[in-house]
Design a protein around this motif. Structure first.
Motif, PDB file in Angstrom:
ATOM      1  N   UNK A   3      61.631  17.539  -4.755  1.00 31.36           N
ATOM      2  CA  UNK A   3      60.433  18.251  -5.028  1.00 31.36           C
ATOM      3  C   UNK A   3      59.277  17.530  -4.479  1.00 31.36           C
ATOM      4  N   UNK A   4      59.118  16.165  -4.636  1.00 33.11           N
ATOM      5  CA  UNK A   4      58.353  15.027  -4.302  1.00 33.11           C
ATOM      6  C   UNK A   4      58.206  15.097  -2.699  1.00 33.11           C
ATOM      7  N   UNK A   5      59.156  15.264  -2.116  1.00 34.52           N
ATOM      8  CA  UNK A   5      59.094  15.505  -0.514  1.00 34.52           C
ATOM      9  C   UNK A   5      58.508  16.807  -0.129  1.00 34.52           C
ATOM     10  N   UNK A   6      58.729  17.755  -0.867  1.00 37.36           N
ATOM     11  CA  UNK A   6      58.181  19.201  -0.710  1.00 37.36           C
ATOM     12  C   UNK A   6      56.573  19.158  -0.818  1.00 37.36           C
ATOM     13  N   UNK A   7      56.122  18.391  -2.060  1.00 34.51           N
ATOM     14  CA  UNK A   7      54.886  18.237  -2.288  1.00 34.51           C
ATOM     15  C   UNK A   7      54.212  17.430  -1.109  1.00 34.51           C
ATOM     16  N   UNK A   9      55.003  17.531   1.912  1.00 26.65           N
ATOM     17  CA  UNK A   9      55.018  18.218   3.051  1.00 26.65           C
ATOM     18  C   UNK A   9      53.764  19.181   2.954  1.00 26.65           C
ATOM     19  N   UNK A  10      53.785  20.071   1.884  1.00 32.20           N
ATOM     20  CA  UNK A  10      52.977  20.967   1.703  1.00 32.20           C
ATOM     21  C   UNK A  10      51.332  20.400   1.712  1.00 32.20           C
ATOM     22  N   UNK A  11      51.068  19.248   1.172  1.00 30.53           N
ATOM     23  CA  UNK A  11      49.696  18.527   0.992  1.00 30.53           C
ATOM     24  C   UNK A  11      49.480  18.168   2.625  1.00 30.53           C
ATOM     25  N   UNK A  12      50.494  17.613   3.243  1.00 30.57           N
ATOM     26  CA  UNK A  12      50.335  17.125   4.793  1.00 30.57           C
ATOM     27  C   UNK A  12      50.050  18.249   5.546  1.00 30.57           C
ATOM     28  N   UNK A  13      50.423  19.601   5.280  1.00 33.05           N
ATOM     29  CA  UNK A  13      50.104  20.486   6.117  1.00 33.05           C
ATOM     30  C   UNK A  13      48.683  21.367   5.577  1.00 33.05           C
ATOM     31  N   UNK A  14      48.172  20.896   4.580  1.00 29.23           N
ATOM     32  CA  UNK A  14      47.190  21.642   3.983  1.00 29.23           C
ATOM     33  C   UNK A  14      45.799  22.059   5.000  1.00 29.23           C
ATOM     34  N   UNK A  15      45.587  23.326   5.040  1.00 28.07           N
ATOM     35  CA  UNK A  15      44.504  23.682   6.018  1.00 28.07           C
ATOM     36  C   UNK A  15      43.433  24.480   4.890  1.00 28.07           C
ATOM     37  N   UNK A  16      42.020  24.429   5.273  1.00 33.63           N
ATOM     38  CA  UNK A  16      40.921  25.152   4.246  1.00 33.63           C
ATOM     39  C   UNK A  16      41.355  26.722   4.260  1.00 33.63           C
ATOM     40  N   UNK A  17      41.225  27.375   3.326  1.00 31.20           N
ATOM     41  CA  UNK A  17      41.232  28.741   3.259  1.00 31.20           C
ATOM     42  C   UNK A  17      40.232  29.494   2.796  1.00 31.20           C
TER      43      UNK A  17
ATOM     44  N   UNK B  16      41.266  24.393  -1.671  1.00 37.33           N
ATOM     45  CA  UNK B  16      40.879  25.588  -0.919  1.00 37.33           C
ATOM     46  C   UNK B  16      40.146  25.163   0.340  1.00 37.33           C
ATOM     47  N   UNK B  17      39.335  23.794  -0.143  1.00 35.23           N
ATOM     48  CA  UNK B  17      38.522  23.799   1.022  1.00 35.23           C
ATOM     49  C   UNK B  17      39.440  22.540   1.664  1.00 35.23           C
ATOM     50  N   UNK B  18      40.442  22.158   1.574  1.00 33.72           N
ATOM     51  CA  UNK B  18      41.312  21.524   2.461  1.00 33.72           C
ATOM     52  C   UNK B  18      41.569  19.924   2.216  1.00 33.72           C
ATOM     53  N   UNK B  20      43.473  17.366   0.686  1.00 35.83           N
ATOM     54  CA  UNK B  20      44.947  17.029   0.509  1.00 35.83           C
ATOM     55  C   UNK B  20      45.328  16.322  -0.643  1.00 35.83           C
ATOM     56  N   UNK B  23      44.918  18.241  -3.650  1.00 33.39           N
ATOM     57  CA  UNK B  23      46.152  19.267  -3.560  1.00 33.39           C
ATOM     58  C   UNK B  23      47.260  18.481  -4.136  1.00 33.39           C
ATOM     59  N   UNK B  27      49.681  19.397  -7.421  1.00 36.68           N
ATOM     60  CA  UNK B  27      51.166  19.837  -7.282  1.00 36.68           C
ATOM     61  C   UNK B  27      52.034  18.875  -8.079  1.00 36.68           C
ATOM     62  N   UNK B  55      60.466  24.589  -7.032  1.00 39.02           N
ATOM     63  CA  UNK B  55      59.987  24.539  -5.644  1.00 39.02           C
ATOM     64  C   UNK B  55      59.534  25.914  -5.020  1.00 39.02           C
ATOM     65  N   UNK B  62      51.327  27.605  -2.564  1.00 37.54           N
ATOM     66  CA  UNK B  62      50.817  27.452  -1.040  1.00 37.54           C
ATOM     67  C   UNK B  62      50.505  28.198  -0.266  1.00 37.54           C
ATOM     68  N   UNK B  65      46.936  30.365  -1.936  1.00 39.38           N
ATOM     69  CA  UNK B  65      45.802  29.344  -2.436  1.00 39.38           C
ATOM     70  C   UNK B  65      44.423  30.296  -2.333  1.00 39.38           C
ATOM     71  N   UNK B 130      61.540  21.333   3.025  1.00 37.25           N
ATOM     72  CA  UNK B 130      60.614  20.468   3.412  1.00 37.25           C
ATOM     73  C   UNK B 130      60.335  21.072   5.001  1.00 37.25           C
TER      74      UNK B 130
END
Lengths: 219, 186
Positions: A3-7, A9-17, B16-18, B20, B23, B27, B55, B62, B65, B130
């Motif tokens: 789960x930590x690895x998933x986090x 990964x998700x945080x690493x790919x984060x883009x503004x929405x 939401x503003x990016x 990391x 975020x 999580x 998960x 994700x 958001x 992942x």
């Protein structure tokens, strides 16, 4: 560990929405598009000659208000359904104005039966209601599908059927302004029947369109 | 429902503003209450199912958001997502369990047939999740439906509104992309 690895990964790919506006604001957008379109259909079809006297009739006003409310609450419920934190009661809210609408018409039917017997409830053909409501509800239906597709949220099936109900009820509200048919049983069979049928058909089509957008961009 | 830390709302707004770091902090912070919520709702669920549900919830969060309104508390938003996605996981697990046959009475020597240890399987599952999370949305959805949720192509086509051919293409491309990602992570 996983789960930590998933986090990571998700945080690493984060883009503004871009945040979705609240349902009330989106409902305003829907009305801004839908009301002029429906008014244009009513005006283009020629307003009924007795409209002024009908607008002074409390029963006619109650039915129109209930139909309009069904439309507004249906669209609102559709927009709420997409959000995971919206309570379930909001999703079933359109049933209240619908019950009022049907109840008012049902009461009139009962009065007719009491006065003239079951023979008073004669249903004749008024098939123009179905295409007329479909035409009136077309732009509102397209508008709600666009709003639902952009949201990419949850409970899309419920959202689509509520949205279709909102669009069809708006078409039915407009229909009473240009179609001189006030017999309660005829309104129930042809107008409410058309609303129910169109809600099911348009809801099913809308569901496909909205879901395609969720799973789209396949490349 | 679990208590909400006031900073979660802010972290989600920042996400939401990016942002990391915010975020990742969010999580990490929500995992313990999320596990408790899943366990409370499905008391008979095993540890692996609970972790799967957590998960899946994080993955769905994700992708959702943009739906969060910072004027509203964060926990009901997360709880709502958990209800939808964890239900899918539990349903899938129950279906799979109904199809499988227990082999408790197989002699102990059959242990030699195992190809991976439990630890290896856990690590493999983490790597796979992942990698799937990094796929484009369409490929991810296709793989989730056809491989993770084990839906038939027809079922997946009905749910997604896509043609069977489009789903086949997306799944094929997804597997190819996944293979590249997994090879790269070795």
């Amino acid at each position: 560990m996983e789960t930590e690895r998933l986090i990571d990964c998700l945080a690493g790919d984060l883009a503004p929405v871009r945040r979705l506006p609240p349902p009330s604001v989106r409902l305003g957008t829907w009305l801004l598009v839908s009301l002029p379109a429906v008014a244009l259909v009513a005006w283009g079809s020629g307003l009924r000659p007795d409209l002024a006297s009908r607008l002074a009739n409390p029963r006619f006003l109650l039915e129109e208000a209930a139909a309009l409310l069904t439309s507004l609450v249906g669209a609102y419920a559709a927009l709420c359904a997409l959000l995971p934190d919206q309570p379930g009661w909001k999703l079933w809210l359109p049933l209240a104005p619908m019950a009022l609408w049907l109840g008012s018409l049902g009461q009139q039917c009962l009065e007719v039966v009491l006065r003239f017997g079951p023979a008073g409830l004669r249903v004749t053909s008024d098939a123009m209601c179905l295409p007329a409501i479909a035409l009136g509800g077309l732009v509102p239906a397209i508008a709600i599908v666009v709003l639902l597709r952009r949201a990419r949220g949850f409970r899309t099936t419920h959202a689509c059927f509520c949205g279709a109900l909102g669009a069809a009820a708006l078409g039915a509200t407009a229909l009473r302004l240009y179609h001189p048919q006030d017999a309660a049983i005829m309104v129930i069979v042809w107008q409410l029947g058309s609303v129910a049928l169109l809600s099911l058909v348009a809801g099913g089509i809308g569901r496909l369109l909205v879901r395609t957008s969720e799973h789209g961009h396949l490349a | 429902m679990a208590e909400e830390d006031p900073s979660w709302r802010e972290w989600m707004r920042a996400a939401q503003q990016g942002d990391r770091a915010a975020y990742a902090a969010l999580l990490t912070a929500v995992i313990p209450p999320l596990r408790r919520l899943v366990r409370a709702r499905w008391p008979r669920a095993g540890l692996a199912e609970i972790e799967d549900a957590v998960q899946e919830t994080l993955l769905a969060l994700h992708g959702s958001r943009h739906l969060y309104d910072p004027a509203r508390p964060f926990m009901p938003f997360l709880f709502g997502i958990m209800r939808f996605r964890a239900s899918d996981v539990m349903r899938h697990t129950r279906r799979a369990a109904a199809r499988e046959t227990p082999i408790d009475d197989v002699p102990e020597t059959s242990g030699a047939l195992a190809t991976n240890s439990t630890v290896d399987q856990t690590l493999d599952a983490g790597t796979l999740r992942a990698a799937i999370a990094r796929l484009p949305a369409g490929q991810r959805q296709a793989l989730e439906m056809t491989k993770l949720r084990e839906m038939s192509l027809e079922e997946a086509a009905t749910e997604s509104g896509l043609s069977v051919t489009a789903l086949k293409v997306a799944t094929h491309r997804g597997i190819k992309a996944l293979r590249k990602l997994l090879d790269g992570s070795k």
